[in-house]
Design a protein around this motif. Structure first.
Motif, PDB file in Angstrom:
ATOM      1  N   VAL A 578       0.837  -1.204   0.000  1.00 45.07           N
ATOM      2  CA  VAL A 578       0.000   0.000   0.000  1.00 45.07           C
ATOM      3  C   VAL A 578       0.870   1.252   0.000  1.00 45.07           C
ATOM      4  O   VAL A 578       0.616   2.203  -0.752  1.00 45.07           O
ATOM      5  CB  VAL A 578      -0.946  -0.007   1.211  1.00 45.07           C
ATOM      6  N   ALA A 579       1.902   1.279   0.838  1.00 44.78           N
ATOM      7  CA  ALA A 579       2.766   2.458   0.909  1.00 44.78           C
ATOM      8  C   ALA A 579       3.457   2.716  -0.428  1.00 44.78           C
ATOM      9  O   ALA A 579       3.561   3.865  -0.882  1.00 44.78           O
ATOM     10  CB  ALA A 579       3.797   2.276   2.019  1.00 44.78           C
ATOM     11  N   ARG A 616      -9.520   1.083  -5.099  1.00 41.16           N
ATOM     12  CA  ARG A 616      -8.489   0.044  -5.107  1.00 41.16           C
ATOM     13  C   ARG A 616      -8.196  -0.534  -3.728  1.00 41.16           C
ATOM     14  O   ARG A 616      -7.681  -1.645  -3.616  1.00 41.16           O
ATOM     15  CB  ARG A 616      -7.182   0.604  -5.682  1.00 41.16           C
ATOM     16  N   LEU A 617      -8.454   0.230  -2.678  1.00 42.18           N
ATOM     17  CA  LEU A 617      -8.043  -0.191  -1.344  1.00 42.18           C
ATOM     18  C   LEU A 617      -8.559  -1.571  -0.930  1.00 42.18           C
ATOM     19  O   LEU A 617      -7.803  -2.357  -0.347  1.00 42.18           O
ATOM     20  CB  LEU A 617      -8.458   0.848  -0.303  1.00 42.18           C
ATOM     21  N   PRO A 618      -9.827  -1.901  -1.173  1.00 42.99           N
ATOM     22  CA  PRO A 618     -10.286  -3.233  -0.746  1.00 42.99           C
ATOM     23  C   PRO A 618      -9.434  -4.362  -1.308  1.00 42.99           C
ATOM     24  O   PRO A 618      -9.120  -5.329  -0.599  1.00 42.99           O
ATOM     25  CB  PRO A 618     -11.729  -3.287  -1.279  1.00 42.99           C
ATOM     26  N   GLY A 619      -9.028  -4.253  -2.576  1.00 48.46           N
ATOM     27  CA  GLY A 619      -8.201  -5.299  -3.158  1.00 48.46           C
ATOM     28  C   GLY A 619      -6.792  -5.310  -2.610  1.00 48.46           C
ATOM     29  O   GLY A 619      -6.177  -6.371  -2.447  1.00 48.46           O
ATOM     30  N   LEU A 620      -6.261  -4.129  -2.289  1.00 49.79           N
ATOM     31  CA  LEU A 620      -4.895  -4.050  -1.778  1.00 49.79           C
ATOM     32  C   LEU A 620      -4.787  -4.477  -0.322  1.00 49.79           C
ATOM     33  O   LEU A 620      -3.709  -4.882   0.131  1.00 49.79           O
ATOM     34  CB  LEU A 620      -4.370  -2.614  -1.918  1.00 49.79           C
ATOM     35  N   THR A 621      -5.896  -4.371   0.436  1.00 49.72           N
ATOM     36  CA  THR A 621      -5.834  -4.628   1.881  1.00 49.72           C
ATOM     37  C   THR A 621      -6.715  -5.799   2.304  1.00 49.72           C
ATOM     38  O   THR A 621      -7.043  -5.914   3.484  1.00 49.72           O
ATOM     39  CB  THR A 621      -6.270  -3.368   2.649  1.00 49.72           C
ATOM     40  N   VAL A 626      -9.036   0.827   6.235  1.00 54.54           N
ATOM     41  CA  VAL A 626      -9.975   1.877   6.660  1.00 54.54           C
ATOM     42  C   VAL A 626      -9.377   3.215   6.269  1.00 54.54           C
ATOM     43  O   VAL A 626      -8.309   3.603   6.749  1.00 54.54           O
ATOM     44  CB  VAL A 626     -10.227   1.827   8.179  1.00 54.54           C
ATOM     45  N   TRP A 627     -10.066   3.923   5.373  1.00 46.66           N
ATOM     46  CA  TRP A 627      -9.579   5.188   4.813  1.00 46.66           C
ATOM     47  C   TRP A 627     -10.419   6.338   5.336  1.00 46.66           C
ATOM     48  O   TRP A 627     -11.641   6.267   5.376  1.00 46.66           O
ATOM     49  CB  TRP A 627      -9.656   5.132   3.294  1.00 46.66           C
ATOM     50  N   TRP A 628      -9.764   7.397   5.762  1.00 43.60           N
ATOM     51  CA  TRP A 628     -10.445   8.623   6.180  1.00 43.60           C
ATOM     52  C   TRP A 628      -9.653   9.798   5.629  1.00 43.60           C
ATOM     53  O   TRP A 628      -8.417   9.812   5.680  1.00 43.60           O
ATOM     54  CB  TRP A 628     -10.505   8.710   7.704  1.00 43.60           C
ATOM     55  N   SER A 629     -10.354  10.795   5.101  1.00 43.88           N
ATOM     56  CA  SER A 629      -9.662  11.977   4.591  1.00 43.88           C
ATOM     57  C   SER A 629     -10.504  13.209   4.840  1.00 43.88           C
ATOM     58  O   SER A 629     -11.725  13.135   5.013  1.00 43.88           O
ATOM     59  CB  SER A 629      -9.362  11.837   3.092  1.00 43.88           C
ATOM     60  N   ARG A 630      -9.839  14.346   4.854  1.00 43.27           N
ATOM     61  CA  ARG A 630     -10.505  15.633   5.043  1.00 43.27           C
ATOM     62  C   ARG A 630      -9.792  16.664   4.174  1.00 43.27           C
ATOM     63  O   ARG A 630      -8.629  16.483   3.798  1.00 43.27           O
ATOM     64  CB  ARG A 630     -10.456  16.060   6.508  1.00 43.27           C
ATOM     65  N   GLY A 662      -1.561   6.253 -11.187  1.00 42.57           N
ATOM     66  CA  GLY A 662      -0.537   5.451 -10.544  1.00 42.57           C
ATOM     67  C   GLY A 662      -1.036   4.145  -9.980  1.00 42.57           C
ATOM     68  O   GLY A 662      -0.331   3.452  -9.267  1.00 42.57           O
ATOM     69  N   LEU A 663      -2.294   3.793 -10.287  1.00 41.27           N
ATOM     70  CA  LEU A 663      -2.870   2.587  -9.701  1.00 41.27           C
ATOM     71  C   LEU A 663      -3.061   1.481 -10.717  1.00 41.27           C
ATOM     72  O   LEU A 663      -3.630   0.449 -10.413  1.00 41.27           O
ATOM     73  CB  LEU A 663      -4.212   2.915  -9.039  1.00 41.27           C
TER      74      LEU A 663
END
Length: 664
Positions: A578-579, A616-621, A626-630, A662-663
């Motif tokens: 992920v990183a 993409r996150l569900p497949g990568l993790t 758990v993603w949060w942004s502001r 980039g994904l």
């Protein structure tokens, strides 16, 4: 004279599908307000009254319902749960006394739950947590409390004992102060904010049940501790304890004196809707001071502007007042539905502005809308419809673009779908939305000045006016300012007003070389002149746009795009992948570290990439991220695509074509 009834305005907040609207129905039913439970599935709920809300089973606009317990009236404000409608939630927070945050005992703490709790804690609103769906398979209790303390708030007090969780036979019973284990755990939790209580917990004598009860009420009111209640909105289990906790937060009569008739009224409009039968506008007003009566003349001001509008109430409905209620006035603390104010908009305030004016994060997406059927009539109908919708949500800001198309600002794709469905169902307009683009801004890189004036006849542009403007950059986040170096009496007042208004309109509309809105700058009027016979305000409006455009081009600009600060929890075995992927796409990881059984990444990323990351996150993790942004700041655009685009292809105010995310 009997004391005024106690009134409490409670917000119901939750992530999508947590059961928020079902809980609202249950609260109304169990308190005798309604005789039949409504259902989200069949669209018969009291608060989701719009056709789109009933069809989709989601809350789109804030709605108000009320119930009474004894001498306490509780006004329930049901808010949207989807992140695309976060501005609607933030508007509601300004009129709340407290909140109930709903989550599912099965799904647990979701990303949107964390966003909502952060918002509530920043607003310092007293908040109860209701863990719904204890009768669903997979429901958790002790594990959920641990998750709440880890992800939402470390000061969560479990107030309910659950039996047979995860089955249809699940039942609840309140924890009591006679239980020594509960008393000990609660005492330790409350002692973290009370040195006197801490001394008694450590050295004795042991706090009494009355001590603990008083400390719990006090710390809950100060938003230091968050009591957690388990239950089921469907079966009603645990709801009675929640109702008792809500009513306990209402102020005592001594703290809620009768209104002073001499005090000028002060309040905030937090929702606007139209009567489906008449089409007339109705506004929800939370009154903080003074008194409002029917047929009264009222003056409202729009936040962040000098715009005011005055109207006379033609009807006043006090929320919670029955048909036989003799009240004809709105008292402080109550909510009223106002009619007869055609210019009123969401966010307008009555009287002096609130001490804490909420600052809403601006939408980061924009889409161009066209009627499916060409023709000026359809375009005019579409514009009127979008203008009506902007009254309910001013941040969407409908604007006519070159060629007759209309652009709107958005928070996400679900909001776009809701607007399209509303146009079709409520207005009979089939609309086509172009793909959404990221909203950018332009900032000055230097100082520019331009003058166009009259000699003996009209200016070379054909206008009977002289206008000279200088533009200079201003600090980040300062917005736009208009100043004078000429004498204020040098022009008639109407001409001064025409110049100033046009400057702000042109900056918002995108007078820079790349077509985006220009912000964080100062505009100074350095020269002016008029002909007493021929000059009109229209001459000054038209010439100001020309002169301002030349000054901005001379100063030069850079295009900035919005960024978001993010937090991401991932399983340890996915951290490296992920990183690496985030870094490859341009995200800046500023901090990382272990967080219990997961790893936490913090950083910033361009807003245009957030949707791709979330997909993409569900497949990568393995589905566990758990993603949060502001919203964070804005930074210069660094993508390779050109920022200049033909007006027919790119609407002003939008980002360039889609870059490599980039994904791939």
């Amino acid at each position: 004279m009997p004391p005024a009834p106690r009134t409490l305005n409670i917000g119901i907040l939750a992530h999508v599908d947590a059961g928020k609207t079902s809980l609202t129905e249950r609260l109304l039913f169990d308190t005798g307000t309604i005789r039949r439970l409504g259902s989200v599935d069949d669209g018969s709920t009291q608060t989701d009254t719009g056709a789109i809300e009933r069809q989709r089973g989601i809350t789109v606009h804030s709605a108000v319902a009320a119930f009474r317990v004894g001498d306490t009236q509780v006004n329930l404000i049901d808010t949207p749960g989807h992140s695309d409608f976060v501005a609607e939630v933030e508007r509601a927070l300004g009129v709340l006394d407290a909140a109930v945050l709903v989550l599912s005992a099965v799904e647990g703490v979701q990303a949107q739950t964390r966003v909502l709790m952060r918002t509530l804690r920043e607003a310092r609103l007293p908040t109860l947590v209701f863990a719904n769906k204890i009768d669903r398979a997979g429901a958790r209790t002790d594990a959920l409390i641990a998750e709440i303390r880890r992800k939402l708030t470390p000061h969560a007090a479990s107030m309910t004992h659950v039996r047979d969780a995860g089955t249809r036979a699940a039942t609840t019973e309140p924890r009591t102060f006679t239980d020594p284990r509960f008393r000990s755990a609660l005492g330790e939790l409350l002692a973290e904010h009370d040195d006197t209580l801490l001394a008694r917990v450590v050295d004795g004598p042991e706090p009494t049940p009355a001590d603990l009860s008083g400390a719990l009420a006090d710390q809950t009111a100060k938003a230091l501790v968050h009591p957690v209640y388990f239950g089921s909105a469907i079966s009603g289990q645990g709801v009675d304890a929640l109702i008792a906790a809500i009513v306990a937060m209402a102020p005592e009569p001594a703290q809620n004196p009768a209104p002073d008739p001499a005090a000028p009224p002060r309040g905030t409009v937090f929702a606007v809707e139209r009567d489906p039968s008449s089409g007339h506008k109705m506004a929800y007003l939370r009154l903080f001071e003074g008194e409002v009566t029917n047929r009264q003349w009222l003056t409202f001001a729009s936040p962040g502007t000098r715009t005011t509008h005055t109207g006379r109430l033609t009807a006043l409905d006090v929320v919670g007042a029955g048909t036989d209620d003799s009240r004809t006035s709105l008292a402080p603390g109550n909510i009223g539905k106002l009619r007869g104010l055609p210019d009123i908009r969401v966010g307008d305030h009555l009287g002096r502005p609130p001490a804490r004016t909420p600052r809403f994060a601006a939408p980061t997406l924009q889409s161009v809308v066209r009627p499916r059927e060409p023709g000026t009539t359809q375009a005019a109908r579409l514009h009127r419809a979008l203008t009506d919708l902007a009254e309910q949500d001013p941040l969407i800001r409908a604007r006519t673009e070159p060629g007759g198309a209309i652009s709107v600002l958005l928070y996400g794709e679900v909001q776009k779908e809701v607007i399209a469905a509303t146009l079709a169902d409520a207005y009979g307009i089939a609309a086509v939305f172009e793909p959404s683009r990221t909203v950018c801004t332009e900032r000055l890189t230097g100082t520019g000045e331009a003058v166009v004036g009259m000699d003996r006849g009209p200016a070379p542009t054909g206008h009977w006016a002289t206008v000279g403007l200088r533009v200079t950059p201003a600090p980040y986040g300062s917005g736009t300012a208009f100043r004078y170096e000429t004498e204020l009496g040098a022009l008639p007042r109407a001409f001064h007003q025409a110049i100033e208004e046009t400057v702000h309109e042109a900056l918002r509309a995108g007078c820079g070389p790349h077509g985006w809105a220009v912000t964080d700058c100062a505009v100074t009027l350095v020269r002016s002149g008029f002909n007493s016979i021929f000059s009109t305000a229209g001459d000054f409006r038209a010439l100001t746009r020309i002169v301002l455009g030349r000054a901005v081009r001379e100063a030069g600009t850079t295009v900035h795009e919005p960024y978001r600060a993010f937090e991401l929890e991932v399983p340890p075995d996915t951290l490296a992948t992920v990183a690496a992927r985030l870094t490859a796409m341009g995200a800046l990881i500023e901090e990382s570290g272990a967080a219990g059984e997961t790893w936490l990444l913090r950083g910033t990323v361009a807003a245009r990439l957030v949707a791709a990351i979330e997909q993409r996150l569900p497949g990568l993790t393995h589905g566990e991220g758990v993603w949060w942004s502001r919203p964070a700041d804005e930074r210069p655009v660094t993508v390779r695509e050109p920022v200049d685009a033909p007006a027919s292809d790119t609407a002003p105010g939008t980002a360039p074509g889609k870059p490599n995310d980039g994904l791939a």
